[in-house]
Design a protein around this motif. Structure first.
Motif, PDB file in Angstrom:
ATOM      1  N   PRO A   5       0.745  -1.212  -0.025  1.00 43.76           N
ATOM      2  CA  PRO A   5       0.331  -0.126   0.013  1.00 43.76           C
ATOM      3  C   PRO A   5       0.835   1.086   0.162  1.00 43.76           C
ATOM      4  CG  PRO A   5      -0.942  -1.310   1.609  1.00 43.76           C
ATOM      5  CD  PRO A   5       0.533  -1.820   1.165  1.00 43.76           C
ATOM      6  N   VAL A   6       0.156   2.332  -0.297  1.00 48.02           N
ATOM      7  CA  VAL A   6       1.276   3.539  -0.868  1.00 48.02           C
ATOM      8  C   VAL A   6       0.041   4.692  -0.238  1.00 48.02           C
ATOM      9  CG1 VAL A   6       1.601   5.362  -2.367  1.00 48.02           C
ATOM     10  CG2 VAL A   6       2.447   2.735  -2.967  1.00 48.02           C
ATOM     11  N   THR A   7       0.156   5.386   0.560  1.00 51.00           N
ATOM     12  CA  THR A   7       0.080   6.345   0.958  1.00 51.00           C
ATOM     13  C   THR A   7       0.297   7.618   1.455  1.00 51.00           C
ATOM     14  OG1 THR A   7      -0.871   4.856   3.119  1.00 51.00           O
ATOM     15  CG2 THR A   7      -1.589   7.416   3.715  1.00 51.00           C
ATOM     16  N   PRO A   8      -0.122   8.313   0.814  1.00 56.06           N
ATOM     17  CA  PRO A   8       0.577  10.121   0.019  1.00 56.06           C
ATOM     18  C   PRO A   8       0.370  10.450   1.300  1.00 56.06           C
ATOM     19  CG  PRO A   8      -0.970   9.936  -1.786  1.00 56.06           C
ATOM     20  CD  PRO A   8      -1.232   8.548  -0.594  1.00 56.06           C
ATOM     21  N   ARG A   9       1.255  11.894   1.594  1.00 56.56           N
ATOM     22  CA  ARG A   9       1.324  12.699   2.623  1.00 56.56           C
ATOM     23  C   ARG A   9       2.287  14.035   2.261  1.00 56.56           C
ATOM     24  NH1 ARG A   9       1.162  11.415   8.996  1.00 56.56           N
ATOM     25  NH2 ARG A   9       2.277  13.294   9.679  1.00 56.56           N
ATOM     26  N   GLY A  10       1.292  15.269   2.974  1.00 53.30           N
ATOM     27  CA  GLY A  10       1.964  16.275   2.626  1.00 53.30           C
ATOM     28  C   GLY A  10       2.592  16.966   4.511  1.00 53.30           C
ATOM     29  N   ALA A  11       2.661  17.680   4.831  1.00 56.72           N
ATOM     30  CA  ALA A  11       1.952  17.858   6.102  1.00 56.72           C
ATOM     31  C   ALA A  11       1.671  17.391   8.393  1.00 56.72           C
ATOM     32  CB  ALA A  11       2.079  19.554   6.366  1.00 56.72           C
ATOM     33  N   GLY A  12       0.919  16.773   7.176  1.00 54.25           N
ATOM     34  CA  GLY A  12       0.417  15.525   7.964  1.00 54.25           C
ATOM     35  C   GLY A  12      -0.508  16.519   9.351  1.00 54.25           C
ATOM     36  N   THR A  13      -1.217  17.486   8.623  1.00 59.78           N
ATOM     37  CA  THR A  13      -2.028  18.557   9.021  1.00 59.78           C
ATOM     38  C   THR A  13      -3.327  17.979   9.650  1.00 59.78           C
ATOM     39  OG1 THR A  13      -1.876  20.372   7.097  1.00 59.78           O
ATOM     40  CG2 THR A  13      -0.265  20.652   9.505  1.00 59.78           C
ATOM     41  N   GLY A  14      -3.480  17.024   8.235  1.00 60.10           N
ATOM     42  CA  GLY A  14      -5.697  16.469   8.196  1.00 60.10           C
ATOM     43  C   GLY A  14      -6.047  16.199   8.972  1.00 60.10           C
ATOM     44  N   LEU A  15      -7.429  16.493   9.125  1.00 60.45           N
ATOM     45  CA  LEU A  15      -7.691  15.950  10.297  1.00 60.45           C
ATOM     46  C   LEU A  15      -8.651  15.064  10.100  1.00 60.45           C
ATOM     47  CD1 LEU A  15      -8.639  20.174  10.565  1.00 60.45           C
ATOM     48  CD2 LEU A  15      -7.708  18.168  12.209  1.00 60.45           C
ATOM     49  N   SER A  16      -8.237  14.385   8.336  1.00 59.47           N
ATOM     50  CA  SER A  16      -9.592  12.941   8.964  1.00 59.47           C
ATOM     51  C   SER A  16      -8.852  11.746   8.677  1.00 59.47           C
ATOM     52  CB  SER A  16     -10.365  13.418   7.246  1.00 59.47           C
ATOM     53  OG  SER A  16     -10.077  13.481   6.114  1.00 59.47           O
ATOM     54  N   ILE A  53     -23.595  13.207  16.126  1.00 58.85           N
ATOM     55  CA  ILE A  53     -23.621  14.979  15.223  1.00 58.85           C
ATOM     56  C   ILE A  53     -24.035  14.957  13.964  1.00 58.85           C
ATOM     57  CG2 ILE A  53     -22.533  16.939  14.952  1.00 58.85           C
ATOM     58  CD1 ILE A  53     -21.250  16.158  18.057  1.00 58.85           C
ATOM     59  N   MET A  54     -23.224  13.952  13.464  1.00 56.58           N
ATOM     60  CA  MET A  54     -22.894  13.881  11.646  1.00 56.58           C
ATOM     61  C   MET A  54     -24.298  12.953  11.670  1.00 56.58           C
ATOM     62  SD  MET A  54     -19.230  12.089  10.273  1.00 56.58           S
ATOM     63  CE  MET A  54     -18.579  11.399  11.785  1.00 56.58           C
ATOM     64  N   GLN A  55     -24.769  12.218  11.592  1.00 57.87           N
ATOM     65  CA  GLN A  55     -26.672  11.692  11.377  1.00 57.87           C
ATOM     66  C   GLN A  55     -27.164  13.549  11.754  1.00 57.87           C
ATOM     67  OE1 GLN A  55     -27.691   8.578  10.891  1.00 57.87           O
ATOM     68  NE2 GLN A  55     -28.626  10.184   9.992  1.00 57.87           N
ATOM     69  N   VAL A  56     -27.011  14.187  12.557  1.00 52.09           N
ATOM     70  CA  VAL A  56     -27.882  15.409  12.836  1.00 52.09           C
ATOM     71  C   VAL A  56     -27.999  16.593  11.829  1.00 52.09           C
ATOM     72  CG1 VAL A  56     -28.252  17.554  14.706  1.00 52.09           C
ATOM     73  CG2 VAL A  56     -28.210  14.783  15.237  1.00 52.09           C
ATOM     74  N   CYS A  57     -26.481  16.703  11.533  1.00 54.80           N
ATOM     75  CA  CYS A  57     -26.020  17.572  10.242  1.00 54.80           C
ATOM     76  C   CYS A  57     -27.190  17.003   8.933  1.00 54.80           C
ATOM     77  CB  CYS A  57     -24.886  17.539   9.688  1.00 54.80           C
ATOM     78  SG  CYS A  57     -23.864  17.914  11.267  1.00 54.80           S
ATOM     79  N   VAL A  58     -26.339  15.839   8.699  1.00 54.66           N
ATOM     80  CA  VAL A  58     -27.379  14.482   7.623  1.00 54.66           C
ATOM     81  C   VAL A  58     -28.720  14.946   7.738  1.00 54.66           C
ATOM     82  CG1 VAL A  58     -27.742  12.546   6.625  1.00 54.66           C
ATOM     83  CG2 VAL A  58     -25.172  13.176   6.972  1.00 54.66           C
ATOM     84  N   ASP A  59     -29.118  14.341   8.622  1.00 53.43           N
ATOM     85  CA  ASP A  59     -30.480  14.575   9.241  1.00 53.43           C
ATOM     86  C   ASP A  59     -31.442  17.027   8.697  1.00 53.43           C
ATOM     87  OD1 ASP A  59     -31.285  12.542   9.451  1.00 53.43           O
ATOM     88  OD2 ASP A  59     -30.964  12.172  11.557  1.00 53.43           O
ATOM     89  N   ALA A  60     -30.871  17.416   9.164  1.00 53.88           N
ATOM     90  CA  ALA A  60     -31.173  18.666   8.653  1.00 53.88           C
ATOM     91  C   ALA A  60     -30.848  19.033   7.433  1.00 53.88           C
ATOM     92  CB  ALA A  60     -30.135  19.724   9.667  1.00 53.88           C
ATOM     93  N   GLY A  61     -30.572  18.034   6.312  1.00 52.21           N
ATOM     94  CA  GLY A  61     -30.451  18.435   4.986  1.00 52.21           C
ATOM     95  C   GLY A  61     -29.130  18.417   4.745  1.00 52.21           C
ATOM     96  N   GLY A  62     -27.487  18.220   5.602  1.00 55.19           N
ATOM     97  CA  GLY A  62     -26.601  18.928   5.125  1.00 55.19           C
ATOM     98  C   GLY A  62     -25.935  17.347   4.327  1.00 55.19           C
ATOM     99  N   ALA A  63     -24.148  18.091   4.937  1.00 53.77           N
ATOM    100  CA  ALA A  63     -22.771  16.768   4.537  1.00 53.77           C
ATOM    101  C   ALA A  63     -22.216  16.668   5.954  1.00 53.77           C
ATOM    102  CB  ALA A  63     -22.226  17.440   3.504  1.00 53.77           C
ATOM    103  N   LEU A  64     -21.767  15.418   5.986  1.00 58.41           N
ATOM    104  CA  LEU A  64     -20.215  15.321   6.292  1.00 58.41           C
ATOM    105  C   LEU A  64     -19.262  15.602   6.843  1.00 58.41           C
ATOM    106  CD1 LEU A  64     -20.788  11.444   5.648  1.00 58.41           C
ATOM    107  CD2 LEU A  64     -21.766  12.214   7.098  1.00 58.41           C
ATOM    108  N   THR A  65     -19.257  16.455   5.927  1.00 59.76           N
ATOM    109  CA  THR A  65     -17.314  17.130   6.033  1.00 59.76           C
ATOM    110  C   THR A  65     -17.902  18.071   5.063  1.00 59.76           C
ATOM    111  OG1 THR A  65     -15.553  17.084   5.177  1.00 59.76           O
ATOM    112  CG2 THR A  65     -16.929  15.375   4.107  1.00 59.76           C
ATOM    113  N   GLY A  66     -17.553  19.122   5.318  1.00 58.52           N
ATOM    114  CA  GLY A  66     -17.512  20.487   4.849  1.00 58.52           C
ATOM    115  C   GLY A  66     -15.962  21.266   4.193  1.00 58.52           C
ATOM    116  N   GLU A  67     -14.808  20.234   4.511  1.00 56.90           N
ATOM    117  CA  GLU A  67     -14.107  20.462   3.939  1.00 56.90           C
ATOM    118  C   GLU A  67     -12.791  20.113   4.813  1.00 56.90           C
ATOM    119  OE1 GLU A  67     -12.677  24.487   4.994  1.00 56.90           O
ATOM    120  OE2 GLU A  67     -13.506  24.335   7.189  1.00 56.90           O
ATOM    121  N   HIS A  68     -12.450  18.995   5.502  1.00 56.27           N
ATOM    122  CA  HIS A  68     -11.655  18.780   5.804  1.00 56.27           C
ATOM    123  C   HIS A  68     -11.591  16.527   5.357  1.00 56.27           C
ATOM    124  CE1 HIS A  68     -12.175  20.305  10.850  1.00 56.27           C
ATOM    125  NE2 HIS A  68     -11.911  21.049   8.899  1.00 56.27           N
TER     126      HIS A  68
END
Lengths: 482, 423
Positions: A66-77, A401-416
Motif C-alpha cells: 500500500p501507498v499513502t501520500p502525505r503532505g505536512a500531516g496536518t489533516g483532520l480526517s 452529530i454527523m447524523q444530525v447534520c445529515v438529517d438537517a439536510g446537510g453533509a458529513l464534511t465541509g472541508e476536512h
C-alpha cells in the motif's frame, strides 16, 4: 510487520538512503496527523521529483504494498494515515514555487510547498492565493488539493477546486498525466475536478498550477461580540439575507474564545458568549457601505460591542485567535475530536442545540468554532484518550452529530475530507449506486485498493479497526519496535 | 530498558499531553525547514518523548540523535496554540540523555566537565579566556588567518571565525553597592563582551538609570540546562538567587537573551526545591531584558547613518516574546535605514554550544543568514545575544561583505554618542 528488504532496497536506490525512513523510532510520528486515528507505516520515502514519485509508485505496485501520500500531516480526517501500513510517500522535498506569472495571475508549485509560502511570494506581485485553511502556516498545496481544502476566506471565493487550474499527477497506477489546463477548460469531462478532493486515492499531484487573485484595495474586519450563540447565528442569517457576501464570516463560542484568548492573547473579550468575525473587502466606497450594513445587522440582533480593524496588523491580531483556535483547545483537554458537518444556514441554531445536547449526553465538553457563513460547523468534542474507552465513546458521539447534520439536510464534511475517519458514514449520504460509481472512478485511475487504502469509501474488511483502537497498537508496542 | 531513566526529572506527562499534534509548529522549526523530516520537527520530538514515557519504545540512540539535533530555539513554542512548554520538555528529555545516554561518548563527558568546571566557575573561566582575548587582538591571529591553516582545525577554526574583537572584561564589583537596578553580567558575556556591558551601562545612564553589578553572581546556568545537566543549572541558579537577594535590586536587567530567558524561568527550574522555589519565583519576577526595560523610558536623540538589520535572538523573540521592542529602539535612531531580511527570526545556528556539537546543521543555518546578508549588504548587523553575535561574525565572512556585528546596546551607545558629538 516486516516489509520485503527487496522493496526497501529498490526504494533506497530510487531516492537515496537519507530519504528513506524505516527505523521504528523514525516511523512513529508518521502514525498520526491532526486528528485521532493512528496507523504505523513500514517505511516513509521522500522523492525529490516527478520521476522519483513515479518510480516509488511503480515499485510499491509491483510488490503490492500500500501507498499513502502525505503532505505536512496536518489533516483532520486521517487522510495521511497509512491505514494498511505500507509506504508513506512524503512530499517534503518537493516544496518549490516553480514560477509566478503576474500577468496571467497564475503560479506553478510543487505539492510540498506550504500554503502560506505561496501567498507570501504572490504578495510580492500584489496577488494572493485564496484558500486559506487555518493550518496554512504548515499545510501543503498538495494536501490542499487532496482534501479540496477551504478556509475562512472561501465563503466568497470558493474552495481549492475553484483556484487550481491544472495538475501534473502520477496516478495510482503510476502513469504520468496532466489534468486541466491554464486556459478555459470546458470540453470533455473535468478530470481535474475529479482529482481535487479525491483525498490521495487517485494519485499524487507532482505539480500544481493555481490561479492567483489581486489583493483587494480595502479590507475591513469586524469583530462583533454577542451574549450567546443564538444571537450570533441570527446575525449570520441577517447579514447574508441583506445580500452581503463577506470575504469571511466566522463564529466562535465561549469555550473556544477562552482557550484562544488564554493561548494566543489576541484581545478577545473574555466573557462573551459568542463572537463573529466578519471580513469585507473590495473597492473602498463599496466596502464602507457594506461595513455599515453589517454593523446594522449586528446591532439589530443584539451585538454588545463591535470592533473594527482596518490596518493589516490589527486584522492579523483579530484573525490570530481564529486561526489558532483549534490548537488552543489543547489548553483545555489533551485531545479533541473535531467534526466538520455542514448544515443549511437556516438550521444553524437548531443544529447547535442538538450538538450541545449530544455533548451533555456523552459528558464531553464541546467547543464550537465554525465557518458560519456557509453553515460549516466545527464542533470539537474534548476528551482524554488516556481514559479507558473514551476514544470509542467520542467517536460514537461524533457519529450522532454527523447524523444530525445529515438529517438537517446537510453533509458529513465541509472541508476536512472523509478520509479514514468518516468513511463508515458515507452510506448516510450516498446510495449503493453512488458508492459503486465512486469505486469505479478509483479503478479508472488504477487504484485496485492499495493506493491510500481505506479512505473515503466504506470498506467491508481489511482495514480493521486497528487505528481506532489504540489498545491494539500498544499491544504490538515495545516488542514490535526493539 | 523502558521508561525514563531519571524519573525525578522526566518530562511532565501533562505537558506532553498538551500537544494535540495539530502540526502548526513544523514550519517554524529550523531543523524541519532544512531536513523536511517530521522526526526533526517539534511534533516528532514530542511524540518520541511520549512514546518513551508510555513505554512504547526504549530510549534508543536514534531517539537521542533526534533530540540532540534540536536547537532549543523555541520558535515552535512561540507559534504553538496549545501552549506546549517545549523548552522545558526538551531540557528534561536531555536530562534523561545525561542520566543514561544510549550512545556514550567522550564528547559528552568532556563538555559536562567544561560546563561544570569552567563555564560555571567564574575565576577558572576568567583565567582561561584571558589568553583568548590576547590572541584575538594579536598579530598571531592575522598570521594564522593568512596561513589558511584554520580551515583544517575543525572546531578551533570555527571558534576563530566566531571570535570578534573582545574588549576588556566587565566583572561584578567586589565592593558592596546599593541601587534599584542591577545588571546581570554572566559568564562568557562578561569575559568576552565587556564592551557590551559598558555600552549597556552608558545607555542606561543616559536614560537616567544607574545600574550596578551585584557581587557573587555567576553564570545563569542556561548552557547546562539546555544540555540536560539540571543539577548544575540549579546550583548556579541558587548562587544567583542568593547574590541578587543580598543586593538591594528591585529590577534585574539582562542583556543576553539566553540568560534572560533562563532567569525568567528560575521558578520552574527550582519548583521542586522547597527552600528555593518561592525565592526563585521572586527573583525571576524581577528579571527584565535590557530592551524591554529601555523601551518605556525617555532616551536622548541618537543618530547613526547606516544600513542596519536586526536579527532576533531566539531566546528573546521566542522564549521571552520580545521582538518589537528592539525594533522600536532601532527605529527611533535618526538616519539609520532599517532593513528586514527573510528569516530574521529563524535561528542562526549558534544555539549555545550547538555550533560545536552539530557543526553541519549549524553551518546550514548560518549560511542562510549569510545569503541574506550578501543580498541586502547591511553595514551593521544588530542582535541581542553573545552566541548569535559570534555566529554572525562567521556569517559575514562567508557572505564576503564588510559589516560590523553589534549588540543592540552597542548600537544605541554609538548612535547616542555620534549624536552628541555632531548636533
Amino acid at each position: 510487520m516486516s516489509m520485503s528488504t527487496k522493496l526497501l532496497d529498490e526504494l533506497r536506490n530510487l531516492v537515496g538512503s537519507e530519504n528513506l525512513l524505516h527505523k521504528p523510532e523514525d516511523l512513529l510520528v508518521y502514525e498520526l496527523d491532526g486528528t485521532i486515528d493512528r496507523a504505523l507505516p513500514e517505511a516513509v520515502v521522500f522523492p525529490a521529483n516527478t520521476e522519483e514519485v513515479q518510480g516509488v509508485v511503480h515499485a510499491c505496485n509491483t510488490h503490492e504494498v500500500p501507498v499513502t501520500p502525505r503532505g505536512a500531516g496536518t489533516g483532520l480526517s486521517g487522510g495521511a494515515i497509512p491505514a494498511r501500513q505500507g509506504v508513506i510517500v512524503g512530499t517534503a522535498r518537493m516544496r518549490r514555487i516553480l514560477n509566478v506569472d503576474p500577468l496571467e495571475r497564475t503560479a506553478l508549485v510543487e505539492p510540498g510547498a506550504p500554503n502560506i509560502q505561496l501567498s507570501e511570494i504572490a504578495a510580492e506581485h500584489g496577488l494572493f492565493y485564496a484558500p486559506d485553511p487555518s493550518s496554512q502556516k504548515a499545510c501543503t498545496i498538495g494536501g490542499n488539493v487532496a482534501e479540496n481544502a477551504g478556509g475562512p476566506h472561501c465563503l466568497a471565493l470558493g474552495v481549492t477546486t475553484n483556484h487550481v487550474v491544472g495538475m501534473e499527477v502520477v496516478t495510482a497506477s503510476g502513469e504520468l498525466e496532466w489534468l486541466g489546463s491554464y486556459g478555459p477548460d470546458s470540453t470533455g469531462y473535468d478530470l481535474r475536478g475529479l482529482f481535487i478532493g479525491s483525498e490521495g486515492t487517485l494519485g499524487i499531484a507532482t505539480k500544481v498550477a493555481v490561479r492567483l487573485l489581486p489583493i483587494p484595495e480595502t479590507v475591513v474586519t469586524l469583530l462583533a461580540i454577542f451574549d450567546d450563540v443564538e444571537h450570533a447565528s441570527e446575525t449570520v442569517s441577517a447579514v447574508i439575507g441583506a445580500g452581503l457576501v463577506p470575504a469571511a464570516l466566522e463564529m466562535m463560542d465561549r469555550v473556544t474564545l477562552q482557550a484562544a484568548e488564554e493561548g494566543l492573547r489576541c484581545g478577545y473579550p473574555p466573557n462573551a458568549g459568542a463572537v463573529l468575525l466578519i471580513e469585507l473587502d473590495g473597492i473602498e466606497e463599496l466596502v464602507q457601505e457594506q461595513v455599515q450594513e453589517a454593523r446594522a445587522a449586528c446591532n439589530k440582533h443584539g451585538a454588545t460591542e463591535i470592533r473594527t480593524a482596518t490596518e493589516a496588523n490589527e486584522r492579523t491580531q483579530l484573525w490570530k485567535g481564529r486561526k489558532g483556535a483549534i490548537g488552543a483547545l489543547g489548553r483545555i483537554a489533551p485531545n479533541y475530536y473535531l467534526l466538520d458537518g455542514v448544515v443549511p444556514r437556516s438550521k444553524l441554531v437548531e443544529t447547535m442545540g442538538e450538538v450541545s445536547r449530544i455533548s451533555q449526553k456523552y459528558k464531553f465538553p464541546v467547543a464550537n468554532v465554525f465557518h458560519a457563513g456557509d453553515g460549516n460547523l466545527h464542533p470539537c468534542l474534548l476528551f482524554d484518550e488516556r481514559d479507558e474507552g473514551s476514544t470509542a465513546k467520542v467517536l460514537e458521539a461524533g457519529a450522532e452529530i454527523m447524523q444530525v447534520c445529515v438529517d438537517a439536510g446537510g453533509a458529513l464534511t465541509g472541508e476536512h475530507g472523509v478520509g479514514y475517519e468518516k468513511n463508515r458514514f458515507m452510506p448516510l449520504l450516498y446510495s449503493e449506486t453512488d458508492l459503486e460509481n465512486m469505486r469505479r472512478v478509483r479503478e479508472i485511475f488504477g487504484n485496485s485498493g492499495t493506493f491510500n487504502p481505506c479512505k473515503v469509501l466504506p470498506e467491508g474488511t481489511g482495514c480493521g479497526e486497528m487505528a481506532h483502537q489504540k489498545g491494539a497498537l500498544q499491544a504490538a508496542g515495545p516488542e514490535a519496535y526493539v | 530498558m523502558t521508561g525514563w531513566p531519571l524519573a525525578e526529572d522526566a518530562p511532565n506527562t501533562a505537558d506532553l499531553a498538551k500537544c494535540v499534534h495539530c502540526g502548526l509548529c513544523v514550519n517554524s522549526c529550523p531543523t524541519y525547514a532544512i531536513t523536511g523530516l517530521e522526526v526533526e520537527s517539534p511534533r516528532g520530538r514530542i511524540h518520541l518523548a511520549r512514546a518513551v514515557a508510555e513505554e512504547r519504545i526504549p530510549l534508543t540512540e536514534t531517539v537521542q540523535e533526534h533530540w540532540e539535533l534540536c536547537l532549543q530555539c523555541r520558535a515552535c513554542e512561540a507559534v504553538c496554540p496549545s501552549g506546549v512548554p517545549y523548552g522545558q520538555i526538551m531540557e528534561k528529555a536531555r536530562a534523561q540523555l545525561q542520566a543514561a545516554p544510549p550512545s556514550k561518548s567522550w564528547g559528552r563527558t568532556f563538555r559536562r566537565l567544561v560546563l561544570r568546571q569552567v563555564i560555571g566557575r567564574t575565576r577558572v573561566l576568567a583565567t582561561l579566556l584571558a589568553p583568548v582575548r590576547f590572541f584575538a587582538r594579536s598579530p598571531l591571529r592575522k598570521l594564522l588567518r593568512a596561513s589558511g591553516l584554520l580551515r583544517f582545525m575543525g572546531p578551533i577554526g570555527l571558534l576563530e571565525a566566531q571570535l570578534g574583537r573582545p574588549g576588556r572584561p566587565f566583572r561584578p564589583n567586589n565592593k558592596h553597592e546599593e541601587g534599584d537596578v542591577a545588571l546581570f553580567t554572566g559568564c562568557v558575556m562578561g569575559e568576552l563582551f565587556g564592551d557590551v556591558h559598558r555600552s549597556t551601562v552608558r545607555v542606561l545612564e543616559r536614560s537616567g538609570t544607574h545600574v550596578f553589578a551585584p557581587r557573587n553572581q555567576t553564570c545563569c546556568g542556561a548552557l547546562s540546562a539546555h544540555d540536560g545537566d539540571l543539577e548544575e543549572a540549579r546550583r548556579l541558579a541558587r548562587l544567583n538567587i542568593s547574590a541578587f537577594e543580598a543586593s538591594s535590586a528591585k529590577t534585574i536587567l539582562v542583556n543576553a537573551a539566553g540568560c534572560g530567558a533562563a532567569m525568567k524561568e528560575y521558578g520552574d527550574l527550582l519548583e521542586g526545591d522547597s527552600k528555593f522555589a518561592e525565592r526563585a519565583q521572586a527573583i525571576a519576577a524581577k528579571v527584565l531584558d535590557f530592551s524591554e526595560y529601555l523601551v518605556g523610558r525617555t532616551l536622548p536623540v541618537g543618530r547613526l547613518p547606516a544600513k542596519v538589520t536586526y536579527q532576533d535572538a531566539c531566546h528573546l523573540a521566542h522564549a521571552q516574546g520580545i521582538s518589537t521592542e528592539p525594533r522600536t529602539l532601532l527605529g527611533a535612531i535618526e538616519d539609520c535605514e532599517l532593513v528586514e531580511t527573510d528569516g530574521a527570526d529563524l535561528c542562526c545556528g549558534a544555539a549555545g554550544i550547538y555550533s560545536l556539537l552539530q557543526p553541519a546543521m549549524s553551518a546550514e543555518l548560518r549560511q542562510r543568514k549569510a545569503l541574506e546578508f550578501a543580498k541586502h549588504k547591511p553595514d551593521l548587523i544588530v542582535t541581542a545575544n553573545p552566541g548569535c553575535q559570534m555566529q554572525y561574525e562567521a556569517a559575514i565572512r562567508e557572505a564576503g561583505i564588510e559589516a560590523r556585528v553589534l549588540h543592540l546596546a552597542e548600537f544605541l551607545d554609538e548612535a547616542q554618542a555620534t549624536s552628541t558629538r555632531s548636533p
